[in-house]
Design a protein around this motif. Structure first.
Motif, mmCIF file in Angstrom:
data_model
loop_
_atom_site.group_PDB
_atom_site.id
_atom_site.type_symbol
_atom_site.label_atom_id
_atom_site.label_comp_id
_atom_site.label_asym_id
_atom_site.label_seq_id
_atom_site.Cartn_x
_atom_site.Cartn_y
_atom_site.Cartn_z
ATOM 1 N N ALA A 1 -12.944 16.355 7.149
ATOM 2 C CA ALA A 1 -12.483 15.951 5.821
ATOM 3 C C ALA A 1 -11.089 15.352 5.876
ATOM 4 O O ALA A 1 -10.314 15.455 4.943
ATOM 5 C CB ALA A 1 -12.518 17.149 4.877
ATOM 6 N N ASN A 2 -10.772 14.716 7.012
ATOM 7 C CA ASN A 2 -9.467 14.096 7.163
ATOM 8 C C ASN A 2 -9.489 12.714 6.533
ATOM 9 O O ASN A 2 -10.018 11.772 7.110
ATOM 10 C CB ASN A 2 -9.140 13.965 8.641
ATOM 11 C CG ASN A 2 -7.831 14.622 8.967
ATOM 12 O OD1 ASN A 2 -6.967 14.738 8.076
ATOM 13 N ND2 ASN A 2 -7.672 15.053 10.195
ATOM 14 N N ALA A 3 -8.917 12.583 5.344
ATOM 15 C CA ALA A 3 -8.935 11.289 4.670
ATOM 16 C C ALA A 3 -7.621 11.098 3.941
ATOM 17 O O ALA A 3 -7.020 12.057 3.465
ATOM 18 C CB ALA A 3 -10.097 11.217 3.690
ATOM 19 N N GLU A 4 -7.181 9.839 3.875
ATOM 20 C CA GLU A 4 -5.925 9.553 3.207
ATOM 21 C C GLU A 4 -6.195 8.827 1.894
ATOM 22 O O GLU A 4 -6.943 7.845 1.859
ATOM 23 C CB GLU A 4 -5.060 8.677 4.116
ATOM 24 C CG GLU A 4 -3.642 8.539 3.613
ATOM 25 C CD GLU A 4 -2.788 7.747 4.594
ATOM 26 O OE1 GLU A 4 -2.002 8.361 5.318
ATOM 27 O OE2 GLU A 4 -2.941 6.511 4.634
ATOM 28 N N ALA A 5 -5.580 9.337 0.844
ATOM 29 C CA ALA A 5 -5.713 8.675 -0.458
ATOM 30 C C ALA A 5 -4.562 7.697 -0.624
ATOM 31 O O ALA A 5 -3.403 8.068 -0.477
ATOM 32 C CB ALA A 5 -5.678 9.712 -1.578
ATOM 33 N N SER A 6 -4.890 6.443 -0.864
ATOM 34 C CA SER A 6 -3.821 5.464 -1.025
ATOM 35 C C SER A 6 -4.221 4.447 -2.080
ATOM 36 O O SER A 6 -5.368 4.393 -2.508
ATOM 37 C CB SER A 6 -3.553 4.756 0.302
ATOM 38 O OG SER A 6 -4.724 4.102 0.730
ATOM 39 N N VAL A 7 -3.246 3.656 -2.506
ATOM 40 C CA VAL A 7 -3.550 2.603 -3.471
ATOM 41 C C VAL A 7 -2.939 1.297 -2.976
ATOM 42 O O VAL A 7 -1.823 1.277 -2.452
ATOM 43 C CB VAL A 7 -3.040 2.951 -4.895
ATOM 44 C CG1 VAL A 7 -1.547 3.211 -4.911
ATOM 45 C CG2 VAL A 7 -3.389 1.844 -5.879
ATOM 46 N N GLU A 8 -3.707 0.219 -3.094
ATOM 47 C CA GLU A 8 -3.196 -1.114 -2.774
ATOM 48 C C GLU A 8 -2.825 -1.788 -4.069
ATOM 49 O O GLU A 8 -3.595 -1.758 -5.025
ATOM 50 C CB GLU A 8 -4.281 -1.925 -2.061
ATOM 51 C CG GLU A 8 -4.337 -1.704 -0.585
ATOM 52 C CD GLU A 8 -5.186 -2.753 0.103
ATOM 53 O OE1 GLU A 8 -6.073 -3.314 -0.572
ATOM 54 O OE2 GLU A 8 -4.965 -2.999 1.294
ATOM 55 N N TYR A 9 -1.645 -2.367 -4.107
ATOM 56 C CA TYR A 9 -1.246 -3.029 -5.346
ATOM 57 C C TYR A 9 -0.432 -4.263 -5.006
ATOM 58 O O TYR A 9 0.018 -4.448 -3.876
ATOM 59 C CB TYR A 9 -0.415 -2.088 -6.216
ATOM 60 C CG TYR A 9 0.891 -1.678 -5.588
ATOM 61 C CD1 TYR A 9 0.944 -0.572 -4.757
ATOM 62 C CD2 TYR A 9 2.048 -2.413 -5.813
ATOM 63 C CE1 TYR A 9 2.130 -0.211 -4.155
ATOM 64 C CE2 TYR A 9 3.244 -2.054 -5.211
ATOM 65 C CZ TYR A 9 3.276 -0.951 -4.389
ATOM 66 O OH TYR A 9 4.452 -0.603 -3.786
ATOM 67 N N LYS B 1 0.834 -1.189 0.000
ATOM 68 C CA LYS B 1 0.000 0.000 0.000
ATOM 69 C C LYS B 1 0.874 1.245 0.000
ATOM 70 O O LYS B 1 1.838 1.304 0.752
ATOM 71 C CB LYS B 1 -0.880 -0.027 1.253
ATOM 72 C CG LYS B 1 -2.048 0.930 1.191
ATOM 73 C CD LYS B 1 -3.030 0.609 2.279
ATOM 74 C CE LYS B 1 -3.212 1.803 3.172
ATOM 75 N NZ LYS B 1 -4.106 1.530 4.294
ATOM 76 N N VAL B 2 0.572 2.192 -0.847
ATOM 77 C CA VAL B 2 1.277 3.476 -0.801
ATOM 78 C C VAL B 2 0.265 4.614 -0.776
ATOM 79 O O VAL B 2 -0.832 4.503 -1.335
ATOM 80 C CB VAL B 2 2.220 3.707 -2.017
ATOM 81 C CG1 VAL B 2 3.477 2.887 -1.891
ATOM 82 C CG2 VAL B 2 1.512 3.459 -3.320
#
Lengths: 278, 352
Positions: free
Chosen positions: B77-85, A3-4
């Motif tokens: 509006a505290n949110a983290e944008a992330s991606v799982e790969y 995850k990043v």
């Protein structure tokens, strides 16, 4: 799975605070909003933002204030769904998320030096208020200005104080009509197209800006063409339920155009033959 | 090394070594002539002769559901944008599926860029496998220029009997050749064999629908009000199967989900379909593609017309999945045939 964090994700939210709210009608509420870090949203009249309530969702809403107001911006929201109903319940000081502004607005630079015919139907006044307040704040840059506003009933009139002020100004022509009058209504009665024949314009130098429900466009445009306004001097804004704002999710697609990126404001000449548009 | 040779007796050894580098995915048989891209560790699991899988490889690039934002406090509006790969090697992709990935790459790399997609894409190794002949009668890959390899892979395998000739297209592909230690240098006679196969393919792969490729956009320009769309309306069940299995359909919905404590939650996107009734509906209740005919037409135009203007390529890869999966028997080739027939009728009528 690894995850990043994506710093430049287009789904990242800017934090914003509600500075004030005001109930405009039974269903419409006005919000004055400022980005928390002092940043400006720097919008063009006609552009929209995504309003985000975490855990509930996001909705595309037009900015309804002049871009000349730099430290805050306004939106006018009708309560129709989950997000908009929840937004209505929020009080001054609440934090919300913002993405945007998105899309192409009215071509202000092109409108300068010309006469304007601004036609708003119902909630269509909200995005047009951004253009109108801009035009009035830079009044010298524009020729004659006509504002026509129509809604179903007198109780649906938005921004009453401002409508009042516009009707008193001598540097613009303002007319208003309602489809159905009530006992107190002393103004025009009839659909918005009834106002158009009486407007005194020079078609060749008049640009029209129209926002309203889809059903209104066909009738209004017919009247404008009758008046002799060229097709490429008519601008209108389309409503679609954008989900991403980035021209990807497909929700707002009108044939080969994405309303969120290519619009929501379109030149009539370019989209007049597109089915699915109106 | 531009071309390498893998002898078939070393294939299983190659796959075993490849699967040790990172997760390896390849077509496997699911019975009844159905195939799926799934994780494998041995060569025996791989279905080397397969018709297009039920779902295309897009599921690795654009998962059916993926998180966009995570938050611990729904207030504010505290949110983290992330991606799982997950770094993964996809082995055995036909040219239609490689073409589909090229289409998606264009869409998600176009500004505003989609970093969820791009991050994931950069971690995927692609190994293609040539179709020496047609998979079945539903394919129309030649019509859309996807029957021969045209980039979009790290390595590309062509079966030439006792061995595979492998095109090495990228440094990542080169690295696999080095690490797996299973390859030999390609000889001139082997390259000639490859050329012979391609020459033979040019004879058997012909336009599956009688129209010149370059005239397809014109056909669609003329067909917006065609009868065909009304006919499709009478059959279409609006189930969305065709868009789910399409390698180039990428429309999505964005939905918030919140835990029972009303605090933690995620915002995720999930595959959506323009074939479903509410897709083009707005708040006032107006639906801009209310009729199933308009929705089917939209699907076809999103394959053969709109992307040609935007990206200069068809967003149909000719894989045939939409036809194979349609419960109502709507066939892409048939629809195109009907459009051609109808446009010819119109031309004739003009002359009469």
């Amino acid at each position: 799975m690894e995850k990043v964090v994506i710093i430049n994700s287009s789904y990242r939210l800017k934090k914003a605070k509600i500075l004030s709210t005001k109930k405009l009608t039974e269903k419409e509420k006005f919000f004055e909003i400022a980005l928390s870090d002092g940043e400006r949203i720097d919008h063009e009249p006609g552009q929209f933002v995504m309003i985000s309530l975490l855990g509930i969702g996001e909705v595309p809403i037009s900015v309804c204030s002049s871009p000349l107001i730099r430290d805050s911006f306004d939106i006018c929201v009708r309560a129709v769904g989950k997000v908009t109903n929840s937004l209505h319940k929020l009080k001054r000081g609440s934090e919300i998320g913002i993405r945007g502004p998105y899309g192409k607005g009215f071509p202000i630079r092109m409108l300068e030096g010309n006469d304007l015919l601004i036609i708003a139907g119902g909630l269509g006044l909200a995005p047009l208020r951004s253009l109108i307040t801009y035009v009035l704040d830079s009044r010298r840059d524009f020729g004659r200005v006509h504002i026509l506003f129509g809604c179903k009933e007198p109780k649906e009139l938005l921004f009453r104080d401002e409508l009042e002020q516009w009707s008193e100004r001598t540097d613009l022509h303002y007319a208003c009509t309602v489809d159905r009058a009530d006992a107190d209504w002393a103004g025009n009665v009839g659909v918005i197209t009834t106002l158009i024949p009486g407007v005194d314009i020079e078609p060749a130098r008049t640009f029209a800006a129209i926002v309203g429900p889809p059903v209104m466009y066909n009738f209004v445009i017919k009247e404008l063409l009758n008046k002799g306004i060229p097709e490429n001097q008519i601008y209108l804004s389309f409503e679609r339920h954008m989900k991403c704002g980035n021209g990807k999710c497909g929700r707002c697609q009108i044939q080969n155009l994405y309303c969120c990126q290519d619009g929501p404001v379109f030149n009539y000449e370019k989209i007049k033959n597109m089915s699915e548009a109106f | 090394m531009q071309y390498a040779i893998l002898r078939k007796e070393r294939f299983n050894d190659f796959i075993a070594r490849l699967s040790e580098i990172q997760k390896l995915v390849a077509p496997v048989s699911k019975g009844y002539n159905n195939f799926a891209f799934e994780e494998v560790t041995t060569g025996d699991e791989i279905a080397l002769k397969y018709i297009p899988t039920i779902l295309p490889a897009k599921k690795f690039f654009l998962p059916r559901r993926e998180t966009l934002l995570e938050f611990n406090d729904a207030k504010g509006a505290n949110a983290e944008a992330s991606v799982e790969y997950e770094p993964v090697t996809l082995f055995g992709l036909h040219t239609c599926d490689l073409s589909g990935i090229q289409c998606l790459n264009m869409v998600f790399s176009e500004r505003p860029k989609d970093y969820n997609y791009i991050t994931r894409k950069n971690k995927i190794i692609l190994i293609g496998l040539e179709c020496n002949e047609y998979c079945d009668e539903y394919a129309s890959c030649h019509l859309v220029n996807a029957s021969f390899p045209s980039g979009g892979y790290d390595l590309f395998f062509t079966d030439l009997g006792d061995y595979y000739v492998v095109h090495v297209n990228t440094p990542a592909g080169d690295e696999i050749i080095d690490k797996t230690e299973s390859f030999e240098k390609a000889e001139v006679y082997q390259m000639n064999e490859l050329k012979n196969l391609r020459d033979h393919k040019r004879k058997i792969f012909i336009n599956e629908v009688p129209i010149d490729r370059s005239r397809i956009p014109e056909l669609f320009d003329l067909s917006f009000s065609a009868r065909v769309w009304k006919e499709l309306e009478e059959r279409c069940l609006a189930c969305g199967n065709c868009t789910n299995v399409c390698p180039t359909c990428y429309c999505f919905d964005i939905i918030d989900e919140i835990g029972l404590n009303m605090k933690q939650g995620v915002r995720y996107r999930v595959w959506d379909s323009c074939q479903l009734e509410p897709f083009a509906k707005v708040a006032g209740g107006i639906n801009f593609r209310k009729e199933r005919s308009a929705r089917q037409r939209h699907r076809y135009y999103r394959k053969f017309s709109y992307p040609v203007e935007r990206f200069s390529r068809f967003f149909c890869t000719g894989c045939g999945r939409c036809t194979r999966t349609c419960m109502a028997g709507i066939s892409l080739k048939e629809t195109l045939n009907e459009l051609i027939k109808e446009s010819e009728d119109r031309v004739w009528r003009r002359w009469l």
